[in-house]
Design an enzyme around this catalytic site. Sequence first.
Site, PDB file in Angstrom:
ATOM      1  N   GLU A  16       0.835  -1.216   0.000  1.00 49.03           N
ATOM      2  CA  GLU A  16       0.000   0.000   0.000  1.00 49.03           C
ATOM      3  C   GLU A  16       0.868   1.263   0.000  1.00 49.03           C
ATOM      4  OE1 GLU A  16      -3.801   0.191   2.098  1.00 49.03           O
ATOM      5  OE2 GLU A  16      -2.829   1.675   3.378  1.00 49.03           O
ATOM      6  N   THR A  47      -4.134   4.908  -1.157  1.00 52.04           N
ATOM      7  CA  THR A  47      -5.248   5.359  -0.321  1.00 52.04           C
ATOM      8  C   THR A  47      -5.838   6.667  -0.844  1.00 52.04           C
ATOM      9  OG1 THR A  47      -3.814   6.528   1.213  1.00 52.04           O
ATOM     10  CG2 THR A  47      -4.315   4.240   1.740  1.00 52.04           C
ATOM     11  N   HIS A  77      -8.084   3.482  -4.050  1.00 53.19           N
ATOM     12  CA  HIS A  77      -9.146   3.588  -3.049  1.00 53.19           C
ATOM     13  C   HIS A  77     -10.083   4.743  -3.433  1.00 53.19           C
ATOM     14  CE1 HIS A  77      -6.782   1.514   0.454  1.00 53.19           C
ATOM     15  NE2 HIS A  77      -6.555   0.942  -0.701  1.00 53.19           N
ATOM     16  N   GLY A 108     -15.488   5.836   4.106  1.00 52.25           N
ATOM     17  CA  GLY A 108     -14.682   6.924   4.684  1.00 52.25           C
ATOM     18  C   GLY A 108     -15.133   7.166   6.119  1.00 52.25           C
ATOM     19  N   ASP A 109     -14.229   7.731   6.906  1.00 53.01           N
ATOM     20  CA  ASP A 109     -14.576   8.039   8.299  1.00 53.01           C
ATOM     21  C   ASP A 109     -15.432   9.299   8.352  1.00 53.01           C
ATOM     22  OD1 ASP A 109     -13.318   5.927   9.651  1.00 53.01           O
ATOM     23  OD2 ASP A 109     -11.369   6.897   9.397  1.00 53.01           O
ATOM     24  N   ALA A 122     -20.813   2.055   2.294  1.00 52.73           N
ATOM     25  CA  ALA A 122     -19.961   1.565   1.198  1.00 52.73           C
ATOM     26  C   ALA A 122     -20.759   0.689   0.234  1.00 52.73           C
ATOM     27  CB  ALA A 122     -18.775   0.793   1.771  1.00 52.73           C
ATOM     28  N   TYR A 143     -13.717  -6.025   8.675  1.00 57.01           N
ATOM     29  CA  TYR A 143     -13.156  -5.718   9.991  1.00 57.01           C
ATOM     30  C   TYR A 143     -13.199  -6.948  10.896  1.00 57.01           C
ATOM     31  CZ  TYR A 143     -13.779  -1.115   8.060  1.00 57.01           C
ATOM     32  OH  TYR A 143     -13.701  -0.029   7.229  1.00 57.01           O
ATOM     33  N   GLN A 210       2.844   4.892  17.505  1.00 57.89           N
ATOM     34  CA  GLN A 210       2.017   4.620  16.331  1.00 57.89           C
ATOM     35  C   GLN A 210       1.008   3.508  16.611  1.00 57.89           C
ATOM     36  OE1 GLN A 210       3.158   1.835  13.816  1.00 57.89           O
ATOM     37  NE2 GLN A 210       2.241   2.623  11.928  1.00 57.89           N
TER      38      GLN A 210
HETATM   39  P1  FAD Z   1     -19.333   0.803   5.622  1.00 56.99           P
HETATM   40  O1  FAD Z   1     -19.178  -0.527   4.952  1.00 56.99           O
HETATM   41  O2  FAD Z   1     -20.308   1.733   5.074  1.00 56.99           O
HETATM   42  O3  FAD Z   1     -19.441   0.573   7.150  1.00 56.99           O
HETATM   43  C1  FAD Z   1     -19.351   1.659   8.082  1.00 56.99           C
HETATM   44  C2  FAD Z   1     -20.222   1.352   9.305  1.00 56.99           C
HETATM   45  O4  FAD Z   1     -21.598   1.372   8.914  1.00 56.99           O
HETATM   46  C3  FAD Z   1     -19.970  -0.029   9.902  1.00 56.99           C
HETATM   47  O5  FAD Z   1     -20.127   0.067  11.302  1.00 56.99           O
HETATM   48  C4  FAD Z   1     -21.092  -0.893   9.305  1.00 56.99           C
HETATM   49  O6  FAD Z   1     -21.439  -1.987  10.152  1.00 56.99           O
HETATM   50  C5  FAD Z   1     -22.231   0.121   9.210  1.00 56.99           C
HETATM   51  N1  FAD Z   1     -23.155  -0.157   8.096  1.00 56.99           N
HETATM   52  C6  FAD Z   1     -22.846  -0.550   6.847  1.00 56.99           C
HETATM   53  N2  FAD Z   1     -23.969  -0.708   6.120  1.00 56.99           N
HETATM   54  C7  FAD Z   1     -25.010  -0.394   6.935  1.00 56.99           C
HETATM   55  C8  FAD Z   1     -26.422  -0.351   6.762  1.00 56.99           C
HETATM   56  N3  FAD Z   1     -27.000  -0.672   5.582  1.00 56.99           N
HETATM   57  N4  FAD Z   1     -27.178   0.036   7.819  1.00 56.99           N
HETATM   58  C9  FAD Z   1     -26.612   0.375   9.018  1.00 56.99           C
HETATM   59  N5  FAD Z   1     -25.272   0.338   9.227  1.00 56.99           N
HETATM   60  C10 FAD Z   1     -24.493  -0.029   8.193  1.00 56.99           C
HETATM   61  N6  FAD Z   1     -10.441   5.550   4.750  1.00 56.99           N
HETATM   62  C11 FAD Z   1     -10.108   6.578   3.930  1.00 56.99           C
HETATM   63  O7  FAD Z   1     -10.530   7.711   4.204  1.00 56.99           O
HETATM   64  N7  FAD Z   1      -9.316   6.389   2.842  1.00 56.99           N
HETATM   65  C12 FAD Z   1      -8.809   5.190   2.494  1.00 56.99           C
HETATM   66  O8  FAD Z   1      -8.109   5.058   1.504  1.00 56.99           O
HETATM   67  C13 FAD Z   1      -9.134   4.073   3.337  1.00 56.99           C
HETATM   68  N8  FAD Z   1      -8.691   2.830   3.047  1.00 56.99           N
HETATM   69  C14 FAD Z   1      -9.087   1.762   3.816  1.00 56.99           C
HETATM   70  C15 FAD Z   1      -8.692   0.464   3.461  1.00 56.99           C
HETATM   71  C16 FAD Z   1      -9.081  -0.621   4.231  1.00 56.99           C
HETATM   72  C17 FAD Z   1      -8.648  -2.005   3.822  1.00 56.99           C
HETATM   73  C18 FAD Z   1      -9.862  -0.430   5.386  1.00 56.99           C
HETATM   74  C19 FAD Z   1     -10.259  -1.596   6.247  1.00 56.99           C
HETATM   75  C20 FAD Z   1     -10.276   0.857   5.752  1.00 56.99           C
HETATM   76  C21 FAD Z   1      -9.906   1.957   4.973  1.00 56.99           C
HETATM   77  N9  FAD Z   1     -10.310   3.256   5.273  1.00 56.99           N
HETATM   78  C22 FAD Z   1      -9.971   4.308   4.471  1.00 56.99           C
HETATM   79  C23 FAD Z   1     -11.113   3.505   6.489  1.00 56.99           C
HETATM   80  C24 FAD Z   1     -12.629   3.437   6.199  1.00 56.99           C
HETATM   81  O9  FAD Z   1     -13.006   4.496   5.363  1.00 56.99           O
HETATM   82  C25 FAD Z   1     -13.339   3.526   7.556  1.00 56.99           C
HETATM   83  O10 FAD Z   1     -13.092   2.374   8.316  1.00 56.99           O
HETATM   84  C26 FAD Z   1     -14.813   3.871   7.520  1.00 56.99           C
HETATM   85  O11 FAD Z   1     -15.190   4.300   8.835  1.00 56.99           O
HETATM   86  C27 FAD Z   1     -15.731   2.741   7.119  1.00 56.99           C
HETATM   87  O12 FAD Z   1     -15.624   2.440   5.808  1.00 56.99           O
HETATM   88  P2  FAD Z   1     -16.403   1.172   5.157  1.00 56.99           P
HETATM   89  O13 FAD Z   1     -16.162   1.250   3.720  1.00 56.99           O
HETATM   90  O14 FAD Z   1     -16.063  -0.069   5.864  1.00 56.99           O
HETATM   91  O15 FAD Z   1     -17.908   1.601   5.503  1.00 56.99           O
END
Ligand code: FAD
Length: 289
Positions: A16, A47, A77, A108-109, A122, A143, A210
Site C-alpha cells: 500500500e 489510499t 481507493h 470513509g470516516d 460503502a 473488519y 504509532q
Molecule cells: P461501511 O461498509 O459503510 O461501514 C461503516 C459502518 O456502517 C460499519 O459500522 C457498518 O457496520 C455500518 N453499516 C454498513 N452498512 C449499513 C447499513 N445498511 N445500515 C446500518 N449500518 C451499516 N479511509 C479513507 O478515508 N481512505 C482510504 O483510503 C481508506 N482505506 C481503507 C482500506 C481498508 C482495507 C480499510 C479496512 C479501511 C480503509 N479506510 C480508508 C477507512 C474506512 O473508510 C473507515 O473504516 C470507515 O469508517 C468505514 O468504511 P467502510 O467502507 O467499511 O464503511
Amino acid sequence: MRIDDILARKQTFSFEIFPPRGELPVEQAVGIAREMSADKPDWISVTFSAGGSGNSANTAAIASRIQEEAQSCALAHLTCLGSSRADVDGYIDQLHAGGVENVLALRGDRAPGREEIDFAHASDLVSHLKSTAPWLCVGAACYPEGHLEAQSLAADIEHLKAKQDAGADFLVTQLFFDNELFYRFREACVRARIKIPITVGIMPFTSTKQIQRMAFTCGATIPAAVIKRLAAAGDDPADQARAGVEYACEQLRDLAANGVDGLHIYSMNKPAVAHATRLALTECGYLGA
Ligand code: FAD
C-alpha cells in the site's frame, strides 16, 4: 489486470502507498512504488484521503503512473461520504482514462464537513459502481474485530454481506495484531455465506506511539505479545521499528500456514519494510523465490 482475476489464480501478495499528511507528490509516490515493485507484488494500493486528511487529488494519477512506470497492477481507493454521484463518476472517468481497473469502495470516516450526500454506506457505492462501470473490479473493506461504529461483530458481518450482495468482488481486512481474531472472523464469514476472497491486511508497527494511535483509530486489540516486545525494545526507535517488522513477519508466516486468499502489507511507504515481508513469505514457501 483485474484483481479478481489474479485472486482466482493464486494467493496474492500486495503493498500500500499512503499519503500520510497533505498530498504525497506524484513523483515521490511513483518512486516508492518503483522500489516496492522490485519485490513483485500482485498489486499496489493507493489510499484516498485516509483519516479524513483530504489527500485524494493525486490518488487516480498515482495509481495510473504505478501501472505505467512501476509495471504493477494498481488498486485505487475511493471514499463516498461527502461525495455526490457526479464526483464519483468523475473519479471513475479519471481511472478509466489512466487504465486503472480496480477500486476499493469505502465509505470513509465521519468528519466535520464530510456528510452524506448521495451515499450512506460503502454498499451503496459498490452498487453504483457495478451499475455504472461494469468493467471495474470492486473491492471493499472488512473488519475482523468489527468496525468501531458497529453495534456488534454480527451486525457488521450482516452489513459486510450487503457489500457482497451489491457486487463486491473481494475484501481487504482492517489491520489486526492477533491472528486468532481473524480465524474466528473468517469462520463467521463462512457461516454468513460470504464467499468472495478475503485478503488479509497486516501492518508492521513502527513505534509504540504509532501502535497506540492505531488502537484508538481502528479499535485493534494489542495482544500481550506485542506489549512485551515493545517493552523489550525500550525507548530506542530503531528497536521499536525492528520489533514491528519481526512481529508482522511472524503474523504473516502463521497466516500463510493457515491458508489465506491473499496477504496485503500496510507498508507505510517503506520499501525496506515491504521487502522484509517478501523475504519472510519466501522463506516459508508462500511466495516463490
Ligand atoms: P461501511 O461498509 O459503510 O461501514 C461503516 C459502518 O456502517 C460499519 O459500522 C457498518 O457496520 C455500518 N453499516 C454498513 N452498512 C449499513 C447499513 N445498511 N445500515 C446500518 N449500518 C451499516 N479511509 C479513507 O478515508 N481512505 C482510504 O483510503 C481508506 N482505506 C481503507 C482500506 C481498508 C482495507 C480499510 C479496512 C479501511 C480503509 N479506510 C480508508 C477507512 C474506512 O473508510 C473507515 O473504516 C470507515 O469508517 C468505514 O468504511 P467502510 O467502507 O467499511 O464503511
